[in-house]
Each structure stands twice: as C-alpha cells, then as structure tokens.
Design a protein around this motif. Structure first.
Motif, PDB file in Angstrom:
ATOM      1  N   ASP A  16       9.527  20.735 -15.856  1.00 16.77           N
ATOM      2  CA  ASP A  16       9.021  19.411 -15.516  1.00 16.77           C
ATOM      3  C   ASP A  16       8.106  18.953 -16.640  1.00 16.77           C
ATOM      4  OD1 ASP A  16      10.281  19.356 -13.022  1.00 16.77           O
ATOM      5  OD2 ASP A  16       8.602  20.372 -12.044  1.00 16.77           O
ATOM      6  N   LEU A  17       8.402  17.786 -17.208  1.00 15.21           N
ATOM      7  CA  LEU A  17       7.598  17.240 -18.299  1.00 15.21           C
ATOM      8  C   LEU A  17       6.789  16.060 -17.764  1.00 15.21           C
ATOM      9  CD1 LEU A  17       9.705  18.947 -19.838  1.00 15.21           C
ATOM     10  CD2 LEU A  17       9.789  17.150 -21.574  1.00 15.21           C
ATOM     11  N   MET A  18       5.483  16.259 -17.608  1.00 13.55           N
ATOM     12  CA  MET A  18       4.616  15.206 -17.070  1.00 13.55           C
ATOM     13  C   MET A  18       3.167  15.658 -17.186  1.00 13.55           C
ATOM     14  SD  MET A  18       5.583  15.868 -13.061  1.00 13.55           S
ATOM     15  CE  MET A  18       7.320  15.612 -13.428  1.00 13.55           C
ATOM     16  N   GLN A  19       2.260  14.715 -17.061  1.00 13.40           N
ATOM     17  CA  GLN A  19       0.856  15.092 -17.100  1.00 13.40           C
ATOM     18  C   GLN A  19       0.531  15.928 -15.852  1.00 13.40           C
ATOM     19  OE1 GLN A  19      -1.236  11.169 -16.910  1.00 13.40           O
ATOM     20  NE2 GLN A  19      -2.041  11.909 -14.954  1.00 13.40           N
ATOM     21  N   PRO A  20      -0.326  16.951 -15.987  1.00 14.28           N
ATOM     22  CA  PRO A  20      -0.625  17.804 -14.833  1.00 14.28           C
ATOM     23  C   PRO A  20      -1.537  17.119 -13.808  1.00 14.28           C
ATOM     24  CG  PRO A  20      -1.863  18.519 -16.755  1.00 14.28           C
ATOM     25  CD  PRO A  20      -0.915  17.467 -17.231  1.00 14.28           C
ATOM     26  N   GLN A  21      -2.310  16.132 -14.243  1.00  7.12           N
ATOM     27  CA  GLN A  21      -3.223  15.452 -13.325  1.00  7.12           C
ATOM     28  C   GLN A  21      -2.451  14.495 -12.420  1.00  7.12           C
ATOM     29  OE1 GLN A  21      -3.299  15.262 -16.651  1.00  7.12           O
ATOM     30  NE2 GLN A  21      -5.194  16.216 -17.371  1.00  7.12           N
ATOM     31  N   LYS A  22      -2.817  14.491 -11.136  1.00  7.36           N
ATOM     32  CA  LYS A  22      -2.177  13.575 -10.208  1.00  7.36           C
ATOM     33  C   LYS A  22      -2.631  12.146 -10.485  1.00  7.36           C
ATOM     34  CE  LYS A  22      -1.245  16.553  -6.220  1.00  7.36           C
ATOM     35  NZ  LYS A  22      -1.493  16.753  -4.762  1.00  7.36           N
ATOM     36  N   VAL A  23      -1.694  11.224 -10.394  1.00  4.67           N
ATOM     37  CA  VAL A  23      -2.009   9.804 -10.532  1.00  4.67           C
ATOM     38  C   VAL A  23      -1.039   9.032  -9.644  1.00  4.67           C
ATOM     39  CG1 VAL A  23      -0.492   9.500 -12.529  1.00  4.67           C
ATOM     40  CG2 VAL A  23      -2.376   7.908 -12.168  1.00  4.67           C
ATOM     41  N   PRO A  29       0.804  -1.240   0.000  1.00  4.01           N
ATOM     42  CA  PRO A  29       0.000   0.000   0.000  1.00  4.01           C
ATOM     43  C   PRO A  29       0.829   1.278   0.000  1.00  4.01           C
ATOM     44  CG  PRO A  29      -0.914  -1.597   1.537  1.00  4.01           C
ATOM     45  CD  PRO A  29       0.389  -2.176   1.049  1.00  4.01           C
ATOM     46  N   CYS A  30       1.930   1.308   0.751  1.00  2.25           N
ATOM     47  CA  CYS A  30       2.748   2.524   0.830  1.00  2.25           C
ATOM     48  C   CYS A  30       3.265   2.924  -0.542  1.00  2.25           C
ATOM     49  CB  CYS A  30       3.902   2.307   1.804  1.00  2.25           C
ATOM     50  SG  CYS A  30       4.939   3.777   2.036  1.00  2.25           S
ATOM     51  N   GLU A  31       3.771   1.949  -1.293  1.00  2.00           N
ATOM     52  CA  GLU A  31       4.304   2.233  -2.632  1.00  2.00           C
ATOM     53  C   GLU A  31       3.182   2.477  -3.639  1.00  2.00           C
ATOM     54  OE1 GLU A  31       7.503   0.676  -0.290  1.00  2.00           O
ATOM     55  OE2 GLU A  31       5.498  -0.141  -0.654  1.00  2.00           O
ATOM     56  N   SER A  32       2.091   1.737  -3.515  1.00  2.00           N
ATOM     57  CA  SER A  32       0.977   1.873  -4.462  1.00  2.00           C
ATOM     58  C   SER A  32       0.386   3.274  -4.457  1.00  2.00           C
ATOM     59  CB  SER A  32      -0.123   0.860  -4.142  1.00  2.00           C
ATOM     60  OG  SER A  32       0.316  -0.458  -4.371  1.00  2.00           O
ATOM     61  N   GLY A  33       0.375   3.916  -3.290  1.00  2.00           N
ATOM     62  CA  GLY A  33      -0.231   5.235  -3.185  1.00  2.00           C
ATOM     63  C   GLY A  33       0.689   6.391  -3.511  1.00  2.00           C
ATOM     64  N   THR A  34       1.930   6.097  -3.904  1.00  2.00           N
ATOM     65  CA  THR A  34       2.893   7.155  -4.242  1.00  2.00           C
ATOM     66  C   THR A  34       2.457   7.902  -5.500  1.00  2.00           C
ATOM     67  OG1 THR A  34       4.689   5.838  -3.306  1.00  2.00           O
ATOM     68  CG2 THR A  34       5.305   7.616  -4.793  1.00  2.00           C
ATOM     69  N   ILE A  35       2.574   9.224  -5.495  1.00  2.00           N
ATOM     70  CA  ILE A  35       2.279  10.014  -6.696  1.00  2.00           C
ATOM     71  C   ILE A  35       3.314   9.674  -7.765  1.00  2.00           C
ATOM     72  CG2 ILE A  35       2.053  12.320  -7.663  1.00  2.00           C
ATOM     73  CD1 ILE A  35      -0.168  11.497  -5.733  1.00  2.00           C
ATOM     74  N   PHE A  36       2.840   9.377  -8.965  1.00  2.00           N
ATOM     75  CA  PHE A  36       3.728   8.856 -10.008  1.00  2.00           C
ATOM     76  C   PHE A  36       3.267   9.401 -11.362  1.00  2.00           C
ATOM     77  CE2 PHE A  36       6.383   5.403 -11.815  1.00  2.00           C
ATOM     78  CZ  PHE A  36       7.387   5.368 -10.857  1.00  2.00           C
ATOM     79  N   ARG A  37       3.605  10.657 -11.635  1.00  2.00           N
ATOM     80  CA  ARG A  37       3.115  11.302 -12.853  1.00  2.00           C
ATOM     81  C   ARG A  37       3.926  10.862 -14.077  1.00  2.00           C
ATOM     82  NH1 ARG A  37       1.528  17.576 -11.442  1.00  2.00           N
ATOM     83  NH2 ARG A  37       0.388  17.159  -9.515  1.00  2.00           N
ATOM     84  N   PRO A  38       3.263  10.380 -15.098  1.00  2.00           N
ATOM     85  CA  PRO A  38       3.970   9.921 -16.306  1.00  2.00           C
ATOM     86  C   PRO A  38       4.056  10.998 -17.373  1.00  2.00           C
ATOM     87  CG  PRO A  38       1.706   9.198 -16.399  1.00  2.00           C
ATOM     88  CD  PRO A  38       1.837  10.036 -15.133  1.00  2.00           C
ATOM     89  N   VAL A  39       4.842  10.696 -18.402  1.00  2.00           N
ATOM     90  CA  VAL A  39       4.910  11.533 -19.596  1.00  2.00           C
ATOM     91  C   VAL A  39       5.123  10.618 -20.796  1.00  2.00           C
ATOM     92  CG1 VAL A  39       7.415  11.909 -19.426  1.00  2.00           C
ATOM     93  CG2 VAL A  39       5.999  13.561 -20.675  1.00  2.00           C
ATOM     94  N   ALA A  40       4.490  10.951 -21.886  1.00  2.00           N
ATOM     95  CA  ALA A  40       4.686  10.192 -23.126  1.00  2.00           C
ATOM     96  C   ALA A  40       6.013  10.597 -23.757  1.00  2.00           C
ATOM     97  CB  ALA A  40       3.539  10.447 -24.098  1.00  2.00           C
ATOM     98  N   VAL A  41       6.756   9.623 -24.254  1.00  2.00           N
ATOM     99  CA  VAL A  41       8.039   9.936 -24.873  1.00  2.00           C
ATOM    100  C   VAL A  41       7.844  10.838 -26.086  1.00  2.00           C
ATOM    101  CG1 VAL A  41       8.118   7.929 -26.430  1.00  2.00           C
ATOM    102  CG2 VAL A  41      10.252   8.899 -25.524  1.00  2.00           C
ATOM    103  N   GLU A  42       6.663  10.755 -26.724  1.00  2.00           N
ATOM    104  CA  GLU A  42       6.366  11.645 -27.848  1.00  2.00           C
ATOM    105  C   GLU A  42       6.357  13.112 -27.409  1.00  2.00           C
ATOM    106  OE1 GLU A  42       4.369   7.688 -28.776  1.00  2.00           O
ATOM    107  OE2 GLU A  42       4.604   8.999 -27.017  1.00  2.00           O
ATOM    108  N   ASP A  43       5.888  13.376 -26.178  1.00  2.00           N
ATOM    109  CA  ASP A  43       5.877  14.754 -25.677  1.00  2.00           C
ATOM    110  C   ASP A  43       7.289  15.254 -25.388  1.00  2.00           C
ATOM    111  OD1 ASP A  43       3.132  14.988 -25.855  1.00  2.00           O
ATOM    112  OD2 ASP A  43       2.771  14.306 -23.815  1.00  2.00           O
ATOM    113  N   ILE A  44       8.169  14.360 -24.973  1.00  2.00           N
ATOM    114  CA  ILE A  44       9.570  14.744 -24.769  1.00  2.00           C
ATOM    115  C   ILE A  44      10.196  15.137 -26.096  1.00  2.00           C
ATOM    116  CG2 ILE A  44      11.846  13.973 -23.999  1.00  2.00           C
ATOM    117  CD1 ILE A  44      10.436  12.025 -22.120  1.00  2.00           C
TER     118      ILE A  44
END
Length: 443
Positions: free
Chosen positions: A219-226, A181-196
């Motif tokens: 910072d290159l990543m989606q703005p929505q938290k996930v 659970p501790c790791e699962s709930g970590t904020i982990f924002r992704p980015v598509a390599v195409e956007d880079i």
C-alpha cells in the motif's frame, strides 16, 4: 545492481495517463532507459522515438512478447486502467483479460522480467464495483504466476497534473462547496506521484532474484490518517479559498451528479463524477504502508507537503474553477442547438417561416430554408453532445453562426435592430463556443 547507475530497460504501459506519464518522464530523468506505450498520446506529450502509439489492449500474447523481446525489456510497469464500463471502456477487458495476456507474453518472451502492476487499495471483501472487482482479479492472476512481481496499491494520487478524481477534488476546493458529512468524514489517504515513481525506480534497481522485491504487495500512501474533507482543505489553502463561506452539498446532488455522469459516459465522455467514482469515494482510501516503507526506506510525503510545497499558480486556479463549468458549457451548447432547431421545426414553424416571408424571401424558399436550418441546428447539437464529434460540432456551430450573421446582414439587415436583439446575442454565443473548443482537451 547499483541503483545509482540504472541499466534496466523499462516498458511503461499506459504512458499517457496521470501516473504513467509522470513515471515515464521521471524514470528517464533518473537515468533509466524507458519506453512509454499508449493507445494515443496527446500532442503536448511530445511523442518521440521512445514513446510508442500501439493498440496495446488489442494485442495478443505473441505481439506483446515480441514487443518485450525486440526492446530488450527488463521491467514492465502496467499503469493501464479504466474507471467504468462504457463506449470503448471495458473494465474486465482492461484489468483482467489484458493482464492474463501480459503474463503469458512475459512467460513466452524467455526473458527474466519483473512486473510492476498498479492496482487499488482497500480490503477485497469491500470490493463492490466492476472497477474494484476486476482490479482484484488481476492481482490474483499475478499472485498465482511465477513471475517476479510487485503489486502497488497507491492511495489518492496527488500529481502536478490533474485528471479525473484529482481534478474533481481541486474543483471542489475552488468553489464554496462542502461534500455531505458522510462523504467528508471518509478516510482518504493520499500519496504523491513522486513516491510512486521512486518506488518503481527502487524496484528496477533490484536484482531479479532479490527476495525483498519479488512477490510483494504494498500500500502506497501517507501513514497518517486524513479525511476527504482534510484533503480538500489542503487544496483550499493552496488556492486561497479556505476563508470562503462554505455551502454543504445535499446528498441527493452527489447521486444526481453520478446519474448525469453515467449519461455523459454513454455519449463517450469520461466525467469524474460517475456511479463508480461516487461508490469508491464513499468507500474511502485506506491501507497500511508500513511494509512498503520498511522495504524501500521511502518516507512518503504528507498531504500538506504534497500540496503546500508550492503556491497555486494562476493556471492551477483557472483550471480548478473551469473544470466543472466546462461540462455545463458543453451541455448547455448541445441543448441550445438541439432545442432551437426543434422549436423552429416542430413548435413555432409557422412563426419561423413568417419571419422569412415578411422579409421578402421567395415563397418557394421559405419552407426549405426553415426546415434545412432547423435540421442543421439540431445536427450541430447532436455532434456537440457526443465526445468523438464534439470538436466538429463546435467548429460547425461557429461557422453556422457566422453564416447566419453574414446572411442576415445582407438579406434582412433590419433583424439586427429588432427589440429582443437575437442576432446581437449571437456574438457572445460564438465566444462561448470558442471557450468550449479551447477547453475540450482532457489530458
């Protein structure tokens, strides 16, 4: 400069990696003149006249400056990086020392060059590993220079290819395993390599004195938290494994996996589950992409768009399922060969020699054959255990196994019908060795 008619010449350092390879190919497709440089390319990268294999990390500033001058480079993209110290990998040498030499080379080249540097997200005060500390040291070196630059801090990179951490998350999605659970709930924002790549193309299309593209850190990543579990869940939907019953992994398994990964690292392997990877995973992936989005106008893809825009192919599913099993296959083969030779030589020597004696072997050959085959088995296991010699060990394992089968058929054919069927089992063992050999590539 008109971005619709690219004229800039771009040098991509680390063009064999996950980001570097995609960026090199994508920028070429956009019309840029791109030179990809790496220490070594795999055959599947189809190295051509514009991809150079060079000992880039060992090159002095003068050699780097000549490389830049001789090819008339306008933009240098540095994608070089290593996760953890180990044989052939030194985080300080790659992230700090090389960047210092690269900055000197750019100054000495006498050309107006923009440096685009791939770094990592996160607050500097949270840097705990050698990986993150040296990455941040490189950022400070670049910021202190007078060279026009852009430091890009991508989030968790999602690409058509999979390597390292991206491959590990795909593998977790293919199996009925949840992280603690501790790791699962970590904020982990992704980015598509195409956007880079689109960001680098945008930067390459700016004039060298364009203030909007000079001395920037984004910072290159989606703005929505996930969360991390949310990222894995998207891959599960793509793989069709979202409805599988899930078993939560106990915390100690992550730490044990990291220790085993560090051991494998000492043998030359680069498994994604190492102490640094787990530490960075627990830290999470956070940042603020607002400045990047405002400057470039790029609207980053969300994780559902990155993963959900196409269904997973059978290749995707096989890779994800085999990724973790590959390590188990290689480890079991190494242990098998070492253990079989060790047991025959040190624990059951008399029994092993008796088998040969009872089947008519000349007494003078019993000891040499028993000792020789035992040492040969252990040598094969040791070769398999080390990354550099693994392929040779696997090929030797196939050859020796076939030799055992052929020799036994000629000299002691009755062993083929002994109750435990040891020789009959050699056939499936050879097939397993072939599976290890065919999946040995990591890129």
């Amino acid at each position: 400069m008109n971005a619709e008619t690219p004229a800039q010449k771009i040098l991509v350092l680390g063009a064999s990696g996950l980001i570097g390879r995609f960026v090199t190919d994508d920028l070429r497709a956009r019309g840029f003149d791109v030179i990809g440089v790496a220490r070594k390319f795999s055959p599947s990268h189809r190295v051509g006249a514009f991809d150079l294999e060079l000992p880039i990390l060992a090159m002095k500033p003068a050699a780097l400056a000549r490389l830049i001058e001789d090819h008339g480079v306008d933009v240098v993209v540095n994608c070089l990086g290593v996760l953890q110290d180990g044989p052939g990998s030194d985080t300080g040498a790659v992230h700090h020392d090389f960047v210092a030499r690269l900055l000197q080379a750019i100054r000495d080249s006498g050309r107006a060059i923009r440096l685009v540097h791939i770094s990592i997200p996160g607050a500097p005060e949270e840097d705990r590993t050698a990986f993150s500390v040296t990455k941040r040291e490189a950022e400070r070196l670049i910021a202190a220079s007078t060279i026009p630059h852009a430091v890009l801090r991508p989030g968790f990179v999602v690409a058509p290819a999979a390597y390292g951490g991206s491959a590990m998350l795909r593998a977790l999605a293919a199996f009925p395993l949840d992280l603690p659970p501790c790791e699962s709930g970590t904020i982990f924002r992704p980015v598509a390599v195409e956007d880079i790549s689109a960001t680098i193309a945008w930067l390459a299309g700016r004039d060298i004195d364009d203030a909007s593209a000079s001395s920037v850190t984004w910072d290159l990543m989606q703005p929505q938290k996930v969360t991390l579990s949310g990222v894995i869940e998207q891959f599960r939907f793509a793989f069709g494994s979202a409805d599988y019953p899930q078993l939560t992994m106990p915390e100690f398994m992550l730490d044990l996996g990291a220790k085993l990964g560090d051991l494998a690292n000492r043998l030359g392997w680069m498994p994604p589950m190492r102490a640094t990877a787990i530490a960075e995973l627990r830290r999470g992936v956070t940042g603020d992409p607002a400045a990047w989005m405002a400057a470039t106008g790029i609207v980053p893809e969300t994780i559902s768009q990155m993963v959900g825009q196409r269904s997973a192919t059978i290749q995707d599913k096989w890779f994800a399922r085999l990724f973790l099993i590959k390590a188990l296959v290689i480890a079991s083969l190494a242990v098998f060969w070492i253990a079989s030779g060790f047991i025959a030589l040190f624990i059951s020597y008399r029994a092993a020699a008796a088998i040969l004696s009872s089947h008519g072997f000349p007494p003078s050959l019993v000891a040499p054959v028993t000792i020789g085959t035992s040492l040969m088995d252990m040598t094969i296991g040791i070769l398999i255990a080390f990354r550099r010699s693994c392929a040779a060990g696997l090929i030797a394992g196939i050859a020796v196994s076939l030799g055992y089968m052929a020799g036994t058929a000629i000299l002691t054919p009755d062993l083929w019908i002994e109750p435990l069927g040891a020789l009959v089992k050699t056939g499936p063992a050879i097939v397993l060795i072939m599976v290890a050999l065919l999946t040995l590539d990591s890129r």
